[in-house]
Design a protein around this motif. Structure first.
Motif, PDB file in Angstrom:
ATOM      1  N   LEU A 144       0.827  -1.201   0.000  1.00 45.60           N
ATOM      2  CA  LEU A 144       0.000   0.000   0.000  1.00 45.60           C
ATOM      3  C   LEU A 144       0.864   1.255   0.000  1.00 45.60           C
ATOM      4  N   SER A 176      -8.469   3.419  -0.816  1.00 53.59           N
ATOM      5  CA  SER A 176      -7.071   3.364  -0.375  1.00 53.59           C
ATOM      6  C   SER A 176      -6.253   4.591  -0.749  1.00 53.59           C
ATOM      7  N   VAL A 239      -8.277  -6.853   3.074  1.00 53.89           N
ATOM      8  CA  VAL A 239      -8.233  -5.412   2.826  1.00 53.89           C
ATOM      9  C   VAL A 239      -8.917  -4.681   3.974  1.00 53.89           C
ATOM     10  N   PHE A 243      -8.890  -1.156   5.865  1.00 56.14           N
ATOM     11  CA  PHE A 243     -10.006  -0.324   5.411  1.00 56.14           C
ATOM     12  C   PHE A 243     -11.311  -1.017   5.796  1.00 56.14           C
TER      13      PHE A 243
END
Length: 322
Positions: A144, A176, A239, A243
């Protein structure tokens, strides 16, 4: 007139009109049931349909005949069922694409909510983010940071424009802050080759399609898009761990033409529920890197509506069309 004689006549007429439907529903099934799979034989949708075929045949006492009708991204076979008689003898083994999201991407000759009666989901297949071994990162957090820092953005591949993989990639960009650029391919095989060679740095995959690629050492799993960790990949983070609320999975399940008698709908629903309790059926589904899960018809309808509500703004914002 509303005399007793008139009322009796109306009652006899009404009984005569409704008797065939009641009799039909009570004797169903009296012949083989056609289960249309709107894709070619051997694909993931076809394999999941065949996972429940034997159990349904045994329970219902009539053969379940798998009929592969590929074309137009699943729309041809799906339309065939939408136009079929609502008698319980023609069903579709659909999924999120032709039986759900396609109406958001292009015009199709059926309405996914008005023309179908949901029966039950059978399985859910999550999306997984896979990175090429050439990427200088080892885990999702490092990836990321790397993706956000990349000035021109990384590329991510999918199995085609408008696919669940494509939509998931744009959803990931949105939550993201990454700026990954979409590169569509013609299927899982082509996408695997592209990631293995480094032609694209990442791709969103059905985990089954990625198994051989990751096993070859040419790529690695970075994250999965399930709410909790995927049992088949317990060491791969979600994920949602970074998030919260992020989730992307394709459903697979059975639908009938709208107007199918309710007792037939419920009998089919119960048969699917029973099939999914069988260890042999569950193993076949889990071996395909899918999660076996049935629902009531109402729950399936809710899932389809929620899917349309969720993906609609993402499709519109990114002007995704087929």
């Amino acid at each position: 007139m509303n005399t007793p004689v008139d009322r009796m006549r109306r009652g006899l007429i009404l009984s005569a009109c409704t008797a065939p439907l009641v009799a039909h529903a009570s004797t169903w099934p009296s012949k083989p049931i056609r289960l249309v799979v709107p894709y070619s034989a051997g694909g993931s949708t076809d394999q999941l349909a065949r996972a429940i075929e034997k159990s349904l045949t045994e329970q219902l006492g009539q053969p379940i005949v798998i009929d592969n009708k590929p074309g137009a991204g699943g729309a041809i076979g799906t339309e065939l069922v939408a136009r079929a008689p609502a008698d319980g003898y023609t069903l579709v083994f659909g999924n999120s694409a032709p039986s759900g999201l396609v109406s958001l991407l292009r015009k199709v000759p059926y309405n996914v909510t008005a023309d179908f009666q949901p029966i039950s989901t059978v399985a859910f297949v999550p999306l997984a983010l896979v990175g090429s071994a050439s990427l200088p990162v080892r885990d999702f957090r490092d990836f990321l940071a790397y993706a956000r820092a990349k000035e021109k953005g990384l590329n991510y591949g999918s199995v085609g424009t408008g696919s669940m993989a494509h939509l998931t990639g744009e959803y990931f960009n949105e939550v993201s802050g990454a700026r990954m650029v979409h590169v569509p391919y013609t299927g899982g095989g082509a996408l695997s080759l592209a990631v293995a060679s480094g032609e694209v740095e990442t791709g969103w995959f059905n985990p089954l399609d990625a198994t051989a690629l990751v096993a070859s050492g040419k790529a690695r799993y970075l994250a999965v898009a399930t709410a909790q960790r995927f049992p088949a990949l317990p060491d791969v983070p979600t994920v949602a761990e970074l998030f919260p609320g992020f989730e992307s999975a394709a459903w697979f399940g059975v639908l009938a033409p709208k107007g199918t008698p309710q007792d037939i709908v419920m009998r089919l629903n119960q048969a699917i529920a029973n099939a999914l309790k069988r260890p042999d059926v569950r193993k076949v589904i889990e071996d395909k890197m899918a999660q076996p899960r049935g629902t009531t018809p109402q729950e399936m309808a809710g899932i389809m509506k929620a899917e349309l509500d969720h993906w609609g703004p993402i499709i519109s914002k990114n002007n995704i069309q087929l």
